[in-house]
Enzyme design. Structure first.
Site, PDB file in Angstrom:
ATOM      1  N   GLY A  41       6.326  -6.561  -0.682  1.00 16.86           N
ATOM      2  CA  GLY A  41       5.501  -6.584   0.646  1.00 16.86           C
ATOM      3  C   GLY A  41       6.229  -6.815   1.788  1.00 16.86           C
ATOM      4  O   GLY A  41       7.505  -6.637   1.901  1.00 16.86           O
ATOM      5  N   SER A  42       5.659  -7.440   2.791  1.00 18.11           N
ATOM      6  CA  SER A  42       5.953  -7.945   4.005  1.00 18.11           C
ATOM      7  C   SER A  42       6.913  -9.181   4.007  1.00 18.11           C
ATOM      8  O   SER A  42       6.661  -9.992   3.183  1.00 18.11           O
ATOM      9  CB  SER A  42       5.211  -7.867   5.247  1.00 18.11           C
ATOM     10  OG  SER A  42       4.160  -8.811   4.845  1.00 18.11           O
TER      11      SER A  42
ATOM     12  N   LYS B 257      -2.376  -7.465  -8.733  1.00 18.89           N
ATOM     13  CA  LYS B 257      -3.115  -7.178  -7.652  1.00 18.89           C
ATOM     14  C   LYS B 257      -2.488  -6.360  -6.488  1.00 18.89           C
ATOM     15  O   LYS B 257      -1.822  -6.212  -5.996  1.00 18.89           O
ATOM     16  CB  LYS B 257      -3.429  -8.514  -6.679  1.00 18.89           C
ATOM     17  CG  LYS B 257      -4.398  -8.364  -5.628  1.00 18.89           C
ATOM     18  CD  LYS B 257      -4.355  -9.547  -4.629  1.00 18.89           C
ATOM     19  CE  LYS B 257      -3.731  -9.114  -3.490  1.00 18.89           C
ATOM     20  NZ  LYS B 257      -4.140  -8.088  -2.653  1.00 18.89           N
ATOM     21  N   PRO B 258      -3.209  -5.037  -6.696  1.00 22.67           N
ATOM     22  CA  PRO B 258      -2.831  -4.112  -5.435  1.00 22.67           C
ATOM     23  C   PRO B 258      -3.158  -4.448  -4.119  1.00 22.67           C
ATOM     24  O   PRO B 258      -3.940  -5.480  -4.027  1.00 22.67           O
ATOM     25  CB  PRO B 258      -3.844  -2.917  -6.001  1.00 22.67           C
ATOM     26  CG  PRO B 258      -4.740  -3.352  -6.728  1.00 22.67           C
ATOM     27  CD  PRO B 258      -4.500  -4.604  -7.283  1.00 22.67           C
TER      28      PRO B 258
ATOM     29  N   TRP C  86       0.634  -1.214   0.073  1.00 20.01           N
ATOM     30  CA  TRP C  86       0.174   0.044   0.240  1.00 20.01           C
ATOM     31  C   TRP C  86       0.892   1.416  -0.111  1.00 20.01           C
ATOM     32  O   TRP C  86       0.038   2.469  -0.134  1.00 20.01           O
ATOM     33  CB  TRP C  86      -0.869  -0.068   1.219  1.00 20.01           C
ATOM     34  CG  TRP C  86      -0.359  -0.190   2.727  1.00 20.01           C
ATOM     35  CD1 TRP C  86      -0.563  -1.636   3.197  1.00 20.01           C
ATOM     36  CD2 TRP C  86       0.629   0.344   3.263  1.00 20.01           C
ATOM     37  NE1 TRP C  86       0.583  -1.532   4.158  1.00 20.01           N
ATOM     38  CE2 TRP C  86       1.076  -0.474   4.268  1.00 20.01           C
ATOM     39  CE3 TRP C  86       1.091   1.675   3.472  1.00 20.01           C
ATOM     40  CZ2 TRP C  86       1.810  -0.054   5.364  1.00 20.01           C
ATOM     41  CZ3 TRP C  86       2.025   2.135   4.348  1.00 20.01           C
ATOM     42  CH2 TRP C  86       2.378   1.364   5.267  1.00 20.01           C
ATOM     43  N   ASN C  87       2.339   1.193  -0.025  1.00 21.42           N
ATOM     44  CA  ASN C  87       2.901   2.374   0.542  1.00 21.42           C
ATOM     45  C   ASN C  87       3.087   3.445  -0.901  1.00 21.42           C
ATOM     46  O   ASN C  87       3.303   4.468  -0.760  1.00 21.42           O
ATOM     47  CB  ASN C  87       4.303   2.210   1.302  1.00 21.42           C
ATOM     48  CG  ASN C  87       5.112   1.456   0.487  1.00 21.42           C
ATOM     49  OD1 ASN C  87       4.669   0.593  -0.269  1.00 21.42           O
ATOM     50  ND2 ASN C  87       6.302   1.367   1.123  1.00 21.42           N
TER      51      ASN C  87
ATOM     52  N   LEU D  85      11.222  -7.115  -0.081  1.00 18.56           N
ATOM     53  CA  LEU D  85      10.498  -7.310   1.398  1.00 18.56           C
ATOM     54  C   LEU D  85      10.998  -6.064   2.089  1.00 18.56           C
ATOM     55  O   LEU D  85      11.490  -5.037   1.753  1.00 18.56           O
ATOM     56  CB  LEU D  85      10.422  -8.665   2.228  1.00 18.56           C
ATOM     57  CG  LEU D  85      10.244  -9.876   0.983  1.00 18.56           C
ATOM     58  CD1 LEU D  85      10.307 -11.137   1.617  1.00 18.56           C
ATOM     59  CD2 LEU D  85       8.854  -9.764   0.451  1.00 18.56           C
TER      60      LEU D  85
ATOM     61  N   CYS E 224      10.217   1.392   2.403  1.00 20.03           N
ATOM     62  CA  CYS E 224      11.000  -0.028   2.714  1.00 20.03           C
ATOM     63  C   CYS E 224      12.754   0.533   2.877  1.00 20.03           C
ATOM     64  O   CYS E 224      13.377  -0.226   3.326  1.00 20.03           O
ATOM     65  CB  CYS E 224      10.944  -0.782   1.584  1.00 20.03           C
ATOM     66  SG  CYS E 224      11.366  -0.181  -0.097  1.00 20.03           S
TER      67      CYS E 224
HETATM   68  P1  NAD Z   1       1.783  -6.972   2.873  1.00 27.88           P
HETATM   69  O1  NAD Z   1       2.835  -8.155   2.770  1.00 27.88           O
HETATM   70  O2  NAD Z   1       0.813  -7.037   3.862  1.00 27.88           O
HETATM   71  O3  NAD Z   1       1.029  -7.201   1.550  1.00 27.88           O
HETATM   72  C1  NAD Z   1       1.499  -7.095   0.217  1.00 27.88           C
HETATM   73  C2  NAD Z   1       0.542  -7.732  -0.821  1.00 27.88           C
HETATM   74  O4  NAD Z   1       0.459  -8.883  -0.473  1.00 27.88           O
HETATM   75  C3  NAD Z   1      -0.693  -7.092  -0.485  1.00 27.88           C
HETATM   76  O5  NAD Z   1      -1.447  -6.869  -1.889  1.00 27.88           O
HETATM   77  C4  NAD Z   1      -1.560  -8.386   0.188  1.00 27.88           C
HETATM   78  O6  NAD Z   1      -2.820  -8.211  -0.439  1.00 27.88           O
HETATM   79  C5  NAD Z   1      -0.782  -9.501  -0.536  1.00 27.88           C
HETATM   80  N1  NAD Z   1      -1.033 -10.727   0.152  1.00 27.88           N
HETATM   81  C6  NAD Z   1      -1.355 -10.906   1.549  1.00 27.88           C
HETATM   82  N2  NAD Z   1      -1.261 -12.241   1.869  1.00 27.88           N
HETATM   83  C7  NAD Z   1      -1.094 -12.781   0.742  1.00 27.88           C
HETATM   84  C8  NAD Z   1      -1.196 -14.225   0.281  1.00 27.88           C
HETATM   85  N3  NAD Z   1      -1.536 -15.074   1.287  1.00 27.88           N
HETATM   86  N4  NAD Z   1      -0.862 -14.589  -0.919  1.00 27.88           N
HETATM   87  C9  NAD Z   1      -0.795 -13.607  -1.872  1.00 27.88           C
HETATM   88  N5  NAD Z   1      -0.671 -12.259  -1.740  1.00 27.88           N
HETATM   89  C10 NAD Z   1      -0.777 -11.961  -0.412  1.00 27.88           C
HETATM   90  O7  NAD Z   1       2.726  -5.847   2.870  1.00 27.88           O
HETATM   91  P2  NAD Z   1       2.028  -4.290   3.288  1.00 27.88           P
HETATM   92  O8  NAD Z   1       1.987  -4.226   4.746  1.00 27.88           O
HETATM   93  O9  NAD Z   1       1.153  -3.916   2.388  1.00 27.88           O
HETATM   94  O10 NAD Z   1       3.289  -3.448   2.831  1.00 27.88           O
HETATM   95  C11 NAD Z   1       4.297  -2.914   4.104  1.00 27.88           C
HETATM   96  C12 NAD Z   1       5.728  -3.985   3.731  1.00 27.88           C
HETATM   97  O11 NAD Z   1       6.242  -3.912   2.351  1.00 27.88           O
HETATM   98  C13 NAD Z   1       6.961  -3.450   4.562  1.00 27.88           C
HETATM   99  O12 NAD Z   1       7.609  -4.703   5.256  1.00 27.88           O
HETATM  100  C14 NAD Z   1       7.882  -2.820   3.438  1.00 27.88           C
HETATM  101  O13 NAD Z   1       9.019  -2.663   3.876  1.00 27.88           O
HETATM  102  C15 NAD Z   1       7.509  -3.598   2.467  1.00 27.88           C
HETATM  103  N6  NAD Z   1       7.906  -2.922   1.349  1.00 27.88           N
HETATM  104  C16 NAD Z   1       9.134  -3.490   0.383  1.00 27.88           C
HETATM  105  C17 NAD Z   1       9.708  -2.819  -0.673  1.00 27.88           C
HETATM  106  C18 NAD Z   1      10.694  -3.161  -1.308  1.00 27.88           C
HETATM  107  O14 NAD Z   1      11.055  -2.647  -2.554  1.00 27.88           O
HETATM  108  N7  NAD Z   1      11.530  -3.893  -0.786  1.00 27.88           N
HETATM  109  C19 NAD Z   1       8.517  -1.578  -1.215  1.00 27.88           C
HETATM  110  C20 NAD Z   1       7.545  -1.335  -0.297  1.00 27.88           C
HETATM  111  C21 NAD Z   1       6.928  -1.931   0.628  1.00 27.88           C
END
Ligand code: NAD
Length: 493
Positions: free
Chosen positions: A228-229, A175-176, A151-152, A251, A284
């Site tokens: 993501g995370s 998928k956003p 989401w960021n 991540l 991140c």
């Molecule tokens: P998140 O992991 O909660 O969600 C990311 C995405 O994964 C979302 O679209 C979510 O719907 C999807 N998702 C969740 N469960 C899933 C599953 N079981 N299967 C498939 N998809 C699934 O992350 P967040 O809270 O949206 O983002 C914050 C994190 O992202 C932080 O840790 C940040 O450091 C990281 N991030 C990393 C970068 C990078 O380039 N390294 C950039 C931006 C953010």
């Protein structure tokens, strides 16, 4: 184009309602629902993959230059709609409008930059062991890509996944995040306006656990690229493993920001403040822990606290705002819990923030900045990603200690060093175990760089020629043009 038309998803060139109904989208500045986004079913996710699969061969048959023409059109449309898109980013995500404009500029640039690869995706020709033969190594599309984003940066990250996928000849299902689906849906309207053939890009919105899981467990996907995370990254890697689908993960991070005694303190303070508090600390590559030489610790901390206090918390739609709200109640409460645990573990608040008594806008997820001293390297606040406006600062006795503490992390995305000593710079470049190091400057990353993390920051990478490589695979071709039967020169193993 209406920026408030988010009622449907773009699958196979059609606009579809969510089979699971809709999901409210909340403005983090007010805490109010201001839109409803379609909630896809797992079946719709599979339908999007089928559409991408059906569209891929024709898309790959276009020349890269023809694909690039669409991409230049998309970049132009994003620029034409930059202001409404930036305002949508603010409404669904909460970053200040000045930052959102930068994000949207980046969203356009990804398309321009990757379109420029149209004449640069090339292979190799090797001599064969036999006369009258050649060996070609071609770079070809992987096929169907699944892109999953957080989401960021709800607009820029769409482009970061879609643009390299398209120039390489792939089709994509994106998928956003469920909390910030609107920018992607808005951009889908621009993709349609650019005349992109049906199924080349598909945007499905909905829950990670159902839609995301359906996409990442599918056998007919050729690449899953996710930002993501860490916990979700692990889940996705495990989900794709039974099908041997390649996974690229971007991540979390826990960037150290090292300030040596000879650093330009004005530069170091200004950089450290921006790098911690931009996007309310939700980046991140954010400065997540500061390691400051004992000789300048007091001076640095005094100036850092002063500059932090001067940040203007405010309505993110205002040009004067430096710090907007946290993205959601869940994220606000997560950071509050991290702060409470840090205070319980004996850290010393040099500036204590929290929910303001009089928030700039009622009902939003507001949090003022905190600076914590009295920390040790093993504390959770120094080891776990915070992703909010809280920052620990640790005194170090010298360069060696700074490097040891910096490298003592399960994350390995970005690191920062402020010094004027070129021997230390070269030593740090050699010894730092992070995918990116910024010397006497901060981010954002450059399009032509390679954004990649070590350890739990995830295997994979985006941007530049190396990022593009994940979207291509190689095909080796043995060609006998001699007119005679090839004779094996060596026994095969
Ligand atoms: P998140 O992991 O909660 O969600 C990311 C995405 O994964 C979302 O679209 C979510 O719907 C999807 N998702 C969740 N469960 C899933 C599953 N079981 N299967 C498939 N998809 C699934 O992350 P967040 O809270 O949206 O983002 C914050 C994190 O992202 C932080 O840790 C940040 O450091 C990281 N991030 C990393 C970068 C990078 O380039 N390294 C950039 C931006 C953010």
């Amino acid at each position: 184009m209406q920026s408030d038309d988010h009622s449907s998803m773009w699958i196979g060139g059609h606009w579809e309602q969510g089979a699971e109904g809709t999901r409210p989208v909340i403005n983090p500045a007010t805490g109010e629902v201001f839109a409803h986004a379609p909630e896809a079913s797992a079946a719709q996710a599979l339908q999007a993959i089928d559409a991408a699969r059906a569209a891929q061969p024709a898309w790959a048959r276009l020349s890269p230059l023809q694909r690039g023409v669409y991409m230049h059109k998309i970049a132009g449309l994003i620029r034409d709609h930059a202001e409404p898109l930036a305002r949508l980013v603010v409404r669904e995500q909460g970053k200040p409008i000045t930052e959102a404009r930068g994000e949207v500029g980046g969203a356009a640039e990804f398309f321009t930059y990757f379109a420029e690869f149209a004449r640069r995706i090339q292979g190799e020709i090797l001599p064969s062991d036999a006369p009258g033969e050649q060996i070609w190594i071609q770079r070809v599309p992987v096929g169907v890509v699944v892109g999953i984003i957080p989401w960021n940066y709800p607009a820029a990250l769409v482009s970061r996944k879609v643009a390299p996928a398209l120039i390489a000849g792939n089709t994509i299902v994106l998928k956003p995040h469920e909390e910030t689906p609107l920018s992607a849906l808005y951009m889908a309207r621009l993709f349609e306006q650019a005349g992109l053939p049906a199924g080349v890009v598909n945007i499905v919105t909905g829950a990670g656990g159902t839609v995301g899981a359906a996409l990442t467990t599918h056998q007919q996907v050729d690449l899953v690229t996710m930002t993501g995370s860490v916990p979700t990254g692990k889940r996705i890697m495990a989900a794709a493993a039974p099908n041997l689908v390649p996974v690229s993960l971007e991540l979390g991070g826990k960037a150290p920001l090292i300030v040596m005694e000879d650093a330009d303190l004005d530069l170091a303070v200004a950089s450290a403040v921006t790098s911690r508090f931009m996007n309310c600390g939700q980046v991140c590559i954010c400065n997540e822990r500061m390691l400051v030489h004992e000789k300048v610790y007091d001076a640095f901390v005094a100036r850092f606290v002063q500059a932090t206090k001067a940040l203007r918390l405010g309505d993110p739609m205002l040009e004067t705002t430096d710090l907007g709200p946290k993205v959601s109640r869940v994220e606000l409460e997560k950071v509050e819990a991290i702060l409470a645990a840090a205070l319980n573990s004996g850290t010393e608040p040099l500036l204590l923030g929290g929910r303001p008594d009089t928030p700039p806008v009622a009902g939003g997820y507001w949090m003022t900045p905190t600076v914590l001293g009295g920390v040790t390297a093993d504390m959770a606040i120094m080891q776990d990603e915070i992703f909010g406006p809280v920052i620990p600062v640790m005194k170090v006795s010298g360069f060696d200690e700074a490097m040891a503490v910096a490298n003592d992390s399960r994350y390995g995305l970005s690191a920062y060093l402020f010094t004027q000593d070129y021997r230390r710079i070269m030593q740090a470049v050699a010894d730092i175990r992070f995918g990116e190091i910024y010397v006497n400057r901060i981010g954002p990353e450059a399009l032509q760089g390679y954004h990649t993390g070590y350890r739990n920051s995830g295997p994979g990478g985006d941007d530049g020629i190396h990022g593009l490589e994940s979207y291509l695979r190689k095909k080796t071709v043995y060609v006998n043009w001699s007119g005679s039967s090839p004779v094996p020169l060596m026994p095969y193993i």
